[in-house]
Enzyme design. Sequence first.
Site, PDB file in Angstrom:
ATOM      1  N   GLY A  44       2.059  47.036  -1.466  1.00 51.65           N
ATOM      2  CA  GLY A  44       2.156  48.262  -2.271  1.00 51.65           C
ATOM      3  C   GLY A  44       1.211  49.348  -1.812  1.00 51.65           C
ATOM      4  O   GLY A  44       0.713  49.308  -0.678  1.00 51.65           O
ATOM      5  N   HIS A  62       2.561  54.063   1.946  1.00 56.69           N
ATOM      6  CA  HIS A  62       2.324  55.317   2.662  1.00 56.69           C
ATOM      7  C   HIS A  62       3.396  55.458   3.739  1.00 56.69           C
ATOM      8  O   HIS A  62       4.276  54.588   3.880  1.00 56.69           O
ATOM      9  CB  HIS A  62       0.907  55.348   3.244  1.00 56.69           C
ATOM     10  CG  HIS A  62       0.547  54.114   4.020  1.00 56.69           C
ATOM     11  ND1 HIS A  62       1.150  53.783   5.214  1.00 56.69           N
ATOM     12  CD2 HIS A  62      -0.321  53.105   3.757  1.00 56.69           C
ATOM     13  CE1 HIS A  62       0.645  52.660   5.662  1.00 56.69           C
ATOM     14  NE2 HIS A  62      -0.243  52.205   4.790  1.00 56.69           N
ATOM     15  N   GLN A  63       3.262  56.520   4.521  1.00 56.66           N
ATOM     16  CA  GLN A  63       4.276  56.829   5.538  1.00 56.66           C
ATOM     17  C   GLN A  63       4.474  55.670   6.527  1.00 56.66           C
ATOM     18  O   GLN A  63       5.582  55.455   7.024  1.00 56.66           O
ATOM     19  CB  GLN A  63       3.845  58.114   6.263  1.00 56.66           C
ATOM     20  CG  GLN A  63       4.975  58.846   6.953  1.00 56.66           C
ATOM     21  CD  GLN A  63       6.223  59.016   6.093  1.00 56.66           C
ATOM     22  OE1 GLN A  63       6.127  59.403   4.931  1.00 56.66           O
ATOM     23  NE2 GLN A  63       7.384  58.693   6.633  1.00 56.66           N
ATOM     24  N   GLY A  64       3.404  54.947   6.808  1.00 54.86           N
ATOM     25  CA  GLY A  64       3.512  53.803   7.725  1.00 54.86           C
ATOM     26  C   GLY A  64       4.506  52.783   7.185  1.00 54.86           C
ATOM     27  O   GLY A  64       5.395  52.315   7.900  1.00 54.86           O
ATOM     28  N   HIS A  65       4.365  52.437   5.887  1.00 52.25           N
ATOM     29  CA  HIS A  65       5.306  51.480   5.281  1.00 52.25           C
ATOM     30  C   HIS A  65       6.726  52.041   5.311  1.00 52.25           C
ATOM     31  O   HIS A  65       7.685  51.322   5.610  1.00 52.25           O
ATOM     32  CB  HIS A  65       4.956  51.235   3.810  1.00 52.25           C
ATOM     33  CG  HIS A  65       3.651  50.549   3.577  1.00 52.25           C
ATOM     34  ND1 HIS A  65       2.608  51.155   2.923  1.00 52.25           N
ATOM     35  CD2 HIS A  65       3.231  49.300   3.886  1.00 52.25           C
ATOM     36  CE1 HIS A  65       1.586  50.315   2.836  1.00 52.25           C
ATOM     37  NE2 HIS A  65       1.944  49.181   3.419  1.00 52.25           N
ATOM     38  N   GLN A  82      -5.138  35.913   0.299  1.00 49.11           N
ATOM     39  CA  GLN A  82      -5.588  36.446   1.591  1.00 49.11           C
ATOM     40  C   GLN A  82      -6.838  37.312   1.469  1.00 49.11           C
ATOM     41  O   GLN A  82      -7.326  37.846   2.447  1.00 49.11           O
ATOM     42  CB  GLN A  82      -4.471  37.198   2.297  1.00 49.11           C
ATOM     43  CG  GLN A  82      -4.095  38.548   1.687  1.00 49.11           C
ATOM     44  CD  GLN A  82      -2.877  39.144   2.373  1.00 49.11           C
ATOM     45  OE1 GLN A  82      -1.756  38.684   2.185  1.00 49.11           O
ATOM     46  NE2 GLN A  82      -3.079  40.161   3.188  1.00 49.11           N
ATOM     47  N   GLY A 117       3.450  46.359  10.832  1.00 49.81           N
ATOM     48  CA  GLY A 117       2.785  47.468  11.524  1.00 49.81           C
ATOM     49  C   GLY A 117       1.737  46.960  12.506  1.00 49.81           C
ATOM     50  O   GLY A 117       1.088  45.935  12.278  1.00 49.81           O
ATOM     51  N   GLN A 151      -2.731  40.315  12.827  1.00 51.91           N
ATOM     52  CA  GLN A 151      -1.780  39.727  11.870  1.00 51.91           C
ATOM     53  C   GLN A 151      -0.388  39.618  12.500  1.00 51.91           C
ATOM     54  O   GLN A 151       0.302  38.609  12.355  1.00 51.91           O
ATOM     55  CB  GLN A 151      -1.727  40.600  10.613  1.00 51.91           C
ATOM     56  CG  GLN A 151      -0.581  40.264   9.675  1.00 51.91           C
ATOM     57  CD  GLN A 151      -0.623  41.050   8.378  1.00 51.91           C
ATOM     58  OE1 GLN A 151      -1.317  40.673   7.459  1.00 51.91           O
ATOM     59  NE2 GLN A 151       0.133  42.125   8.282  1.00 51.91           N
ATOM     60  N   ARG A 206      -5.844  51.195   1.824  1.00 49.94           N
ATOM     61  CA  ARG A 206      -7.267  51.293   1.460  1.00 49.94           C
ATOM     62  C   ARG A 206      -7.802  52.726   1.586  1.00 49.94           C
ATOM     63  O   ARG A 206      -8.838  53.045   1.018  1.00 49.94           O
ATOM     64  CB  ARG A 206      -8.110  50.347   2.308  1.00 49.94           C
ATOM     65  CG  ARG A 206      -7.931  48.901   1.920  1.00 49.94           C
ATOM     66  CD  ARG A 206      -8.931  48.000   2.617  1.00 49.94           C
ATOM     67  NE  ARG A 206      -8.838  46.638   2.130  1.00 49.94           N
ATOM     68  CZ  ARG A 206      -7.963  45.752   2.569  1.00 49.94           C
ATOM     69  NH1 ARG A 206      -7.107  46.077   3.508  1.00 49.94           N
ATOM     70  NH2 ARG A 206      -7.937  44.529   2.070  1.00 49.94           N
TER      71      ARG A 206
HETATM   72  O1  PAF Z   1      -0.074  43.583   5.847  1.00 54.38           O
HETATM   73  C1  PAF Z   1       0.017  43.368   4.619  1.00 54.38           C
HETATM   74  O2  PAF Z   1       0.177  44.271   3.814  1.00 54.38           O
HETATM   75  C2  PAF Z   1      -0.067  41.939   4.111  1.00 54.38           C
HETATM   76  O3  PAF Z   1      -0.969  41.195   4.853  1.00 54.38           O
HETATM   77  C3  PAF Z   1       1.296  41.225   4.029  1.00 54.38           C
HETATM   78  C4  PAF Z   1       1.915  41.057   5.394  1.00 54.38           C
HETATM   79  C5  PAF Z   1       2.225  42.024   3.127  1.00 54.38           C
HETATM   80  C6  PAF Z   1       1.127  39.840   3.428  1.00 54.38           C
HETATM   81  O4  PAF Z   1       0.597  39.906   2.147  1.00 54.38           O
END
Ligand code: PAF
Length: 282
Positions: A31, A34-37, A61, A149, A155, A189
Amino acid sequence: MPVFVKQNDLKLYLKPHINNKSNVGFVPTMGALHQGHLSLMAESLKNNSLTVVSIFINPTQFNNPDDLKKYPRTLEADVAKIEALNPEIIIYAPTVEDIYEGKTESQQFEYDGLEFQMEGKHRPGHFDGVGTIVKKLFEIIQPTNAYFGEKDFQQLQIVKKLVSKYKIPVNIIGCPIHREPNGLAMSSRNERLEKKEREKASVIYSILKEAKKLFHTKSAGEVSKWVNNQFKKQELFQLEYFEIADEKTLLECKRKSKTKKYRGFIAVFVNNVRLIDNISLK
Ligand code: PAF
């Protein structure tokens, strides 16, 4: 616009599409979109007949409870942004209970050493949490393609390793970093930064770009030293690490090799907000 809260309802909805072998694209998020998502969603819309976006702040996490507590929660605004992009996108915004069924714990993963580098050293347990949630979401959604991303480059490599080790039939697609006009990598963030901090955080990308130039003529050690010195002059920012590493193995570059691709990886604190970024050094 379909918004699912329960995995069983989502599974029922997706079943005919999966049985029909429709291409399902998936964008996992926490959640504060932003533009990246949104660019990941746009990529998915181009190449799949159905796009699912998850919005779930995954507790397992977060190695720092304060970071979890302060993570921006903006579900209503997120749903509105997705709807404006395309009202056919399917949203899965589950509760912790729906995902973890009373046992909010990470599974332990082994990612051939990728997990011990950089973020892994500084955020113990983080990649077990990421693996746990990503695997669960893949099992629920059974996507054909999943979009991540490159800001979280480690990741991305870890998720690729996860699907190859567990033979999960999904293509993992890495997408370029989106930046604010001043160069700061887009991140949920960033919402936690004061206006001045957000402006000044442009220095992170400026230093990365300069490091890239230097890497043409200097060793990895010399470039790292230069980056460390630059941050000593920055009052607002505390450098956690800067590392030049092989893109594939994520092992630190000790001596340059022409056959390898390198990236500069950085983590910086701005008043307790932790930001990460990276740059290809090609
Ligand atoms: O990159 C993220 O926002 C998180 O690590 C993900 C991949 C949604 C897993 O909770």
